[in-house]
Design a protein around this motif. Structure first.
Motif, PDB file in Angstrom:
ATOM      1  N   ILE A  15     -15.366   9.283  20.114  1.00 20.28           N
ATOM      2  CA  ILE A  15     -14.981   8.094  19.326  1.00 20.28           C
ATOM      3  C   ILE A  15     -16.154   7.701  18.433  1.00 20.28           C
ATOM      4  N   GLY A  16     -15.828   7.257  17.211  1.00 27.27           N
ATOM      5  CA  GLY A  16     -16.840   6.837  16.249  1.00 27.27           C
ATOM      6  C   GLY A  16     -17.649   5.651  16.743  1.00 27.27           C
ATOM      7  N   SER A  17     -18.873   5.533  16.235  1.00 30.96           N
ATOM      8  CA  SER A  17     -19.810   4.494  16.661  1.00 30.96           C
ATOM      9  C   SER A  17     -19.326   3.082  16.353  1.00 30.96           C
ATOM     10  N   SER A  18     -18.523   2.924  15.322  1.00 32.43           N
ATOM     11  CA  SER A  18     -17.985   1.606  14.971  1.00 32.43           C
ATOM     12  C   SER A  18     -16.746   1.796  14.101  1.00 32.43           C
ATOM     13  N   PRO A  19     -15.849   0.810  14.119  1.00 29.02           N
ATOM     14  CA  PRO A  19     -14.703   0.908  13.218  1.00 29.02           C
ATOM     15  C   PRO A  19     -15.159   0.691  11.774  1.00 29.02           C
ATOM     16  N   VAL A  20     -14.373   1.201  10.847  1.00 26.55           N
ATOM     17  CA  VAL A  20     -14.641   0.988   9.426  1.00 26.55           C
ATOM     18  C   VAL A  20     -13.753  -0.165   8.975  1.00 26.55           C
ATOM     19  N   ALA A  21     -14.380  -1.254   8.517  1.00 24.63           N
ATOM     20  CA  ALA A  21     -13.622  -2.400   7.989  1.00 24.63           C
ATOM     21  C   ALA A  21     -13.308  -2.107   6.530  1.00 24.63           C
ATOM     22  N   ILE A  22     -12.018  -2.025   6.223  1.00 24.50           N
ATOM     23  CA  ILE A  22     -11.575  -1.686   4.868  1.00 24.50           C
ATOM     24  C   ILE A  22     -10.896  -2.907   4.267  1.00 24.50           C
ATOM     25  N   THR A  23     -11.451  -3.393   3.152  1.00 26.15           N
ATOM     26  CA  THR A  23     -10.851  -4.525   2.450  1.00 26.15           C
ATOM     27  C   THR A  23     -10.202  -4.008   1.176  1.00 26.15           C
ATOM     28  N   THR A  24      -8.912  -4.243   1.065  1.00 27.97           N
ATOM     29  CA  THR A  24      -8.138  -3.844  -0.114  1.00 27.97           C
ATOM     30  C   THR A  24      -7.752  -5.117  -0.844  1.00 27.97           C
ATOM     31  N   THR A  25      -8.081  -5.189  -2.132  1.00 28.33           N
ATOM     32  CA  THR A  25      -7.830  -6.381  -2.942  1.00 28.33           C
ATOM     33  C   THR A  25      -7.028  -5.977  -4.167  1.00 28.33           C
ATOM     34  N   TRP A  26      -6.013  -6.780  -4.504  1.00 25.92           N
ATOM     35  CA  TRP A  26      -5.193  -6.431  -5.663  1.00 25.92           C
ATOM     36  C   TRP A  26      -4.700  -7.654  -6.420  1.00 25.92           C
ATOM     37  N   VAL A  27      -4.504  -7.445  -7.726  1.00 25.77           N
ATOM     38  CA  VAL A  27      -3.807  -8.355  -8.639  1.00 25.77           C
ATOM     39  C   VAL A  27      -2.856  -7.438  -9.393  1.00 25.77           C
ATOM     40  N   LEU A  28      -1.552  -7.569  -9.128  1.00 24.20           N
ATOM     41  CA  LEU A  28      -0.578  -6.604  -9.647  1.00 24.20           C
ATOM     42  C   LEU A  28       0.557  -7.283 -10.396  1.00 24.20           C
ATOM     43  N   SER A  29       1.190  -6.524 -11.257  1.00 25.48           N
ATOM     44  CA  SER A  29       2.306  -7.039 -12.055  1.00 25.48           C
ATOM     45  C   SER A  29       3.595  -7.050 -11.229  1.00 25.48           C
ATOM     46  N   ALA A  30       4.597  -7.707 -11.768  1.00 24.10           N
ATOM     47  CA  ALA A  30       5.888  -7.838 -11.079  1.00 24.10           C
ATOM     48  C   ALA A  30       6.627  -6.510 -10.971  1.00 24.10           C
ATOM     49  N   THR A  31       6.194  -5.486 -11.702  1.00 25.34           N
ATOM     50  CA  THR A  31       6.872  -4.182 -11.629  1.00 25.34           C
ATOM     51  C   THR A  31       6.453  -3.373 -10.407  1.00 25.34           C
ATOM     52  N   ARG A  32       5.392  -3.773  -9.746  1.00 21.91           N
ATOM     53  CA  ARG A  32       4.904  -3.038  -8.570  1.00 21.91           C
ATOM     54  C   ARG A  32       5.686  -3.464  -7.334  1.00 21.91           C
ATOM     55  N   THR A  33       5.951  -2.506  -6.450  1.00 30.80           N
ATOM     56  CA  THR A  33       6.734  -2.808  -5.244  1.00 30.80           C
ATOM     57  C   THR A  33       5.942  -2.645  -3.954  1.00 30.80           C
ATOM     58  N   ALA A  34       4.809  -1.938  -3.984  1.00 30.93           N
ATOM     59  CA  ALA A  34       4.042  -1.715  -2.751  1.00 30.93           C
ATOM     60  C   ALA A  34       2.616  -1.294  -3.071  1.00 30.93           C
ATOM     61  N   VAL A  35       1.735  -1.537  -2.104  1.00 26.97           N
ATOM     62  CA  VAL A  35       0.363  -1.030  -2.132  1.00 26.97           C
ATOM     63  C   VAL A  35       0.233  -0.100  -0.931  1.00 26.97           C
ATOM     64  N   THR A  36      -0.294   1.096  -1.170  1.00 27.93           N
ATOM     65  CA  THR A  36      -0.491   2.069  -0.101  1.00 27.93           C
ATOM     66  C   THR A  36      -1.975   2.411  -0.036  1.00 27.93           C
ATOM     67  N   LEU A  37      -2.509   2.456   1.183  1.00 28.69           N
ATOM     68  CA  LEU A  37      -3.904   2.846   1.394  1.00 28.69           C
ATOM     69  C   LEU A  37      -3.911   4.180   2.114  1.00 28.69           C
ATOM     70  N   VAL A  38      -4.703   5.111   1.582  1.00 28.97           N
ATOM     71  CA  VAL A  38      -4.738   6.474   2.108  1.00 28.97           C
ATOM     72  C   VAL A  38      -6.187   6.868   2.387  1.00 28.97           C
ATOM     73  N   GLY A  39      -6.404   7.576   3.501  1.00 27.75           N
ATOM     74  CA  GLY A  39      -7.694   8.204   3.792  1.00 27.75           C
ATOM     75  C   GLY A  39      -7.492   9.709   3.689  1.00 27.75           C
ATOM     76  N   TYR A  40      -8.438  10.413   3.078  1.00 27.81           N
ATOM     77  CA  TYR A  40      -8.259  11.862   2.907  1.00 27.81           C
ATOM     78  C   TYR A  40      -9.594  12.590   2.804  1.00 27.81           C
ATOM     79  N   PHE A  41      -9.522  13.890   3.095  1.00 32.79           N
ATOM     80  CA  PHE A  41     -10.659  14.794   2.953  1.00 32.79           C
ATOM     81  C   PHE A  41     -10.367  15.753   1.805  1.00 32.79           C
TER      82      PHE A  41
END
Length: 191
Positions: free
Chosen positions: A67-93
Motif C-alpha cells: 500500500i502507498g505511503s499516503s493517499p493522493v488528495a486530488i482537487t478538481t475545479t471547474w467553471v463550465l458552460s450549460a452545454t456540458r453534462t459531466a466531468v470525468t477524472l481519469v488516472g493513467y500511465f
C-alpha cells in the motif's frame, strides 16, 4: 426696511415680477443628454486538477500487495458552460506493460494491471479499466476515478477526493529487487 404690509402693496407687485425674471439661471435645473455604454463580459470555461503529494512511496512486497505511503488528495475545479453534462477524472500511465520500471539495461517492469487505485468510496481497481487512447495514455493503462454529472447548481464547483494506491505483485513473485519508478498522470475532461 418696508413692513410686511408694505411688501404686499399693489405697487410692489411689478417690482417682485421684475425681480423673478432677473433671478440667475443657476437656480433652475439643466439636464444633459444621456450617454450609453455597452458592457460585454465573458467568463471562459476552465477545468483544473491539483494533486498532493506529488510523490508516493510504495514498499513492494514480493508476491504480495503493498500500500502507498499516503493517499493522493486530488482537487478538481471547474467553471463550465450549460452545454456540458459531466466531468470525468481519469488516472493513467503512458504504458500498459511498463507503468513502473527499474531503468536497468534489461528493464524489469511492473505493468499497469498490477497497480491499483481506490477512491474513498470504491474498491481497489487495476489501471486497465479505461481503454481510451490519446490524449489519455496507452490503451489498457488507465482508470476512471470519478464521473460527476452536471446540472444548473454545479456548473461552477470543485471537489477533493483521496486516491489510495497499491501494487499487487501476486502474479510476479520473480520480480528482481530494485527501485521502480513511474508516473501516474491525472487528468479531467468535461463532456
Amino acid at each position: 426696511m418696508p413692513s410686511p404690509k408694505e411688501l404686499l402693496s399693489p405697487k410692489l407687485i411689478p417690482v417682485f415680477a421684475l425681480f423673478t425674471l432677473l433671478v440667475p439661471a443657476a437656480v433652475s435645473q439643466l439636464t444633459s443628454n444621456t450617454a450609453s455604454v455597452a458592457l460585454n463580459a465573458t467568463l471562459g470555461e476552465s477545468l483544473t486538477v491539483a494533486a498532493t503529494p506529488s510523490a508516493v512511496t510504495i514498499p513492494l512486497v514480493s508476491g504480495g500487495t503493498a500500500i502507498g505511503s499516503s493517499p493522493v488528495a486530488i482537487t478538481t475545479t471547474w467553471v463550465l458552460s450549460a452545454t456540458r453534462t459531466a466531468v470525468t477524472l481519469v488516472g493513467y500511465f503512458s504504458s500498459a506493460t511498463a507503468a513502473l520500471t527499474d531503468g536497468a539495461t534489461t528493464p524489469a517492469n511492473i505493468p499497469s494491471s498490477e497497480v491499483l487505485g481506490q477512491m474513498t468510496t470504491g474498491t481497489p481497481t487495476a489501471f486497465t479499466a479505461f481503454t481510451q487512447t490519446s490524449p489519455l495514455g496507452a490503451a489498457g493503462a488507465g482508470l476512471t476515478l470519478f464521473t460527476q454529472g452536471l446540472s444548473g447548481t454545479n456548473r461552477t464547483a470543485n471537489r477533493t477526493d483521496n486516491l489510495n494506491l497499491e501494487i499487487n505483485l501476486a502474479s510476479q513473485p520473480q520480480l528482481p529487487a530494485g527501485t521502480f519508478t513511474g508516473t501516474l498522470n491525472i487528468q479531467a475532461q468535461a463532456l
